[in-house]
Design a protein around this motif. Structure first.
Motif, short mmCIF file in Angstrom:
data_model
loop_
_atom_site.label_atom_id
_atom_site.label_comp_id
_atom_site.label_asym_id
_atom_site.label_seq_id
_atom_site.Cartn_x
_atom_site.Cartn_y
_atom_site.Cartn_z
N PRO A 53 0.82 -1.22 0.00
CA PRO A 53 0.00 0.00 0.00
C PRO A 53 0.85 1.27 0.00
CG PRO A 53 -0.75 -1.52 1.70
CD PRO A 53 0.55 -2.06 1.16
N ILE A 54 0.43 2.25 -0.77
CA ILE A 54 1.03 3.58 -0.80
C ILE A 54 -0.10 4.55 -0.51
CG2 ILE A 54 2.20 5.32 -2.19
CD1 ILE A 54 3.33 3.05 -3.89
N GLN A 55 0.07 5.38 0.51
CA GLN A 55 -0.96 6.33 0.94
C GLN A 55 -2.30 5.62 1.16
OE1 GLN A 55 -1.09 9.39 -2.06
NE2 GLN A 55 1.04 9.97 -1.72
N LYS A 56 -2.24 4.43 1.75
CA LYS A 56 -3.40 3.59 2.05
C LYS A 56 -4.15 3.11 0.80
CE LYS A 56 -4.04 5.66 6.56
NZ LYS A 56 -4.94 6.34 7.48
N GLN A 57 -3.51 3.18 -0.35
CA GLN A 57 -4.12 2.72 -1.61
C GLN A 57 -3.47 1.40 -2.02
OE1 GLN A 57 -6.77 4.39 -2.86
NE2 GLN A 57 -6.46 5.76 -1.11
N ARG A 82 5.81 15.98 -6.78
CA ARG A 82 5.58 15.71 -5.36
C ARG A 82 4.48 16.60 -4.79
NH1 ARG A 82 11.70 15.47 -3.92
NH2 ARG A 82 12.14 13.33 -4.46
N LEU A 83 4.35 17.81 -5.30
CA LEU A 83 3.34 18.73 -4.80
C LEU A 83 1.94 18.42 -5.33
CD1 LEU A 83 5.30 22.10 -4.95
CD2 LEU A 83 4.70 20.77 -2.93
N ASN A 84 1.86 17.63 -6.39
CA ASN A 84 0.56 17.26 -6.95
C ASN A 84 0.00 16.08 -6.15
OD1 ASN A 84 -1.55 16.13 -8.59
ND2 ASN A 84 -0.75 17.35 -10.27
N GLU A 85 -1.14 16.27 -5.51
CA GLU A 85 -1.70 15.23 -4.65
C GLU A 85 -2.16 13.99 -5.40
OE1 GLU A 85 -6.19 17.12 -4.34
OE2 GLU A 85 -4.70 17.60 -2.82
#
Length: 97
Positions: A53-57, A82-85
């Motif tokens: 999982p990355i960022q709970k995905q 990196r700044l784009n969510e």
């Protein structure tokens, strides 16, 4: 200014639908061009399950970008990504030797 060939794999957030993924892909391409680079190829790999999982995905949409740009501009590109969510991860490697 040494223009070098690079390959970048990006993982886009799974909340994006097909249109959102297309818009983000176009944004990345235009950002590379704005940095004085040239996008030579874009290869969407589609949505895939992540190894962890990355960022709970548990999945992400993968897109590969092949481009040429001055190596000094990579700092600006990685900062913007990196700044784009909606960009979960990116990996840039130099092509060839």
């Amino acid at each position: 200014m040494a223009v070098i060939d690079y390959e970048m794999i990006t993982l886009f957030h799974p909340q994006l639908d097909e249109d959102g993924t297309t818009e983000l892909t176009e944004w990345v391409q235009s950002y590379i061009v704005d940095l004085g680079g040239e996008v030579t190829e874009v290869k969407p790999w589609g949505r895939r399950v992540l190894a962890y999982p990355i960022q709970k995905q548990r999945e992400a949409s993968y897109v590969q970008f092949d481009f040429r740009v001055d190596g000094a501009k990579l700092v600006d590109l990685t900062r913007a990504l990196r700044l784009n969510e909606n960009v979960m991860r990116q990996l840039i490697v130099r092509q060839g030797s």
